[in-house]
Design an enzyme around this catalytic site. Sequence first.
Site, PDB file in Angstrom:
ATOM      1  CB  SER A  16      19.772  10.953  11.501  1.00  0.00           C
ATOM      2  OG  SER A  16      18.436  10.522  11.377  1.00  0.00           O
ATOM      3  CE  LYS A  65      12.233   4.817   7.001  1.00  0.00           C
ATOM      4  NZ  LYS A  65      11.099   5.285   7.838  1.00  0.00           N
ATOM      5  CD  GLU A  77       6.838 -11.371  16.041  1.00  0.00           C
ATOM      6  OE1 GLU A  77       5.605 -11.537  16.116  1.00  0.00           O
ATOM      7  OE2 GLU A  77       7.627 -11.769  16.915  1.00  0.00           O
ATOM      8  CG  ASN A  86      13.766   2.631  11.303  1.00  0.00           C
ATOM      9  OD1 ASN A  86      14.045   1.593  11.934  1.00  0.00           O
ATOM     10  ND2 ASN A  86      13.185   3.664  11.886  1.00  0.00           N
ATOM     11  CG  ASP A 101       9.699   4.619  11.586  1.00  0.00           C
ATOM     12  OD1 ASP A 101      10.520   5.397  12.093  1.00  0.00           O
ATOM     13  OD2 ASP A 101       9.669   4.356  10.364  1.00  0.00           O
ATOM     14  CG  ASN A 151      -5.033   7.044   1.289  1.00  0.00           C
ATOM     15  OD1 ASN A 151      -4.275   7.856   1.809  1.00  0.00           O
ATOM     16  ND2 ASN A 151      -4.806   6.516   0.109  1.00  0.00           N
ATOM     17  NE  ARG A 152      -6.262  14.336  -0.189  1.00  0.00           N
ATOM     18  CZ  ARG A 152      -7.131  15.125   0.421  1.00  0.00           C
ATOM     19  NH1 ARG A 152      -8.424  14.975   0.180  1.00  0.00           N
ATOM     20  NH2 ARG A 152      -6.723  16.053   1.264  1.00  0.00           N
TER      21      ARG A 152
END
Length: 278
Positions: A16, A65, A77, A86, A101, A151-152
């Site tokens: 960043s 975060k 929102e 973030n 994000d 997902n696992r």
Amino acid sequence: MKEAFVIGHPIAHSKSPLLHGHWIDTHKIDATYSALDVAPEKLSDFAARLKNGSHVGGNVTVPHKEAIMAFCDQISETAQKIGAVNTLWLQNGKLCGDNTDKYGFLANLDQQLHGWDQQNDCAIVLGAGGAARAILVGLVERGYKTIFVLNRTIERADALCQELNKALNTNALQSKNISQFNILSDHADLVVNTSAVGMGGSKFEGLSLKTLPRTAIVTDIVYTPLETPLLLDAKAQGLRVVDGIGMLLHQAVPGFERWFGLRPTVTEELRQKILGAN
């Protein structure tokens, strides 16, 4: 001089400062942007200093975060839906939080593949961690009718889908075990990897892209390496791919504009500069 920051713990790896420093230099703004290592137990003190005007705002990364939300006076929102902040800024003496994000993910695809969301019947999202949340919100907003979250640990995917379906007033999100990818993939318009698989060249075992439609798009938020094994496999199948570095660049735009009053642009020069620092 206006001062901005990124906080995390650890933080030395953050790109960043290079990213925002490029825009500060390009636009000749009297400002600084620094990486600050803030331990979790020091977050409250940092937030208090920030409210007293130590900085105009900044970015928040792991592990803060979610925790930083407790110190915000106003939360957007979008950040509420995602459950994480973030980007911070001061407004009328109040500490405000947002999550960019989702914007970064969508803007990257918009820039790299114009019209990518015109085929939006089915998306497959790999991973059910923090990074998946913002992307899932974005895909729902872009009208994807069915979004499989693979997902696992199926329980984690279940919990995420239930939470976001309720928050977004939809039933588009469905949880599946990642082992079911090869069964579900023949109708997918988009595949997104939000997991850490791909970092350092690691790859998914037993995951085949051969059944994906020829029109499918594959994207990865991992950008080290830039071409992950997943993207290389997709290219070998003749599929369209989008790498993850653009999400990093685009998510930084709204914050910079908040702090310095100028909306920067994501250019090829900036992209190459960040890639050169890997």
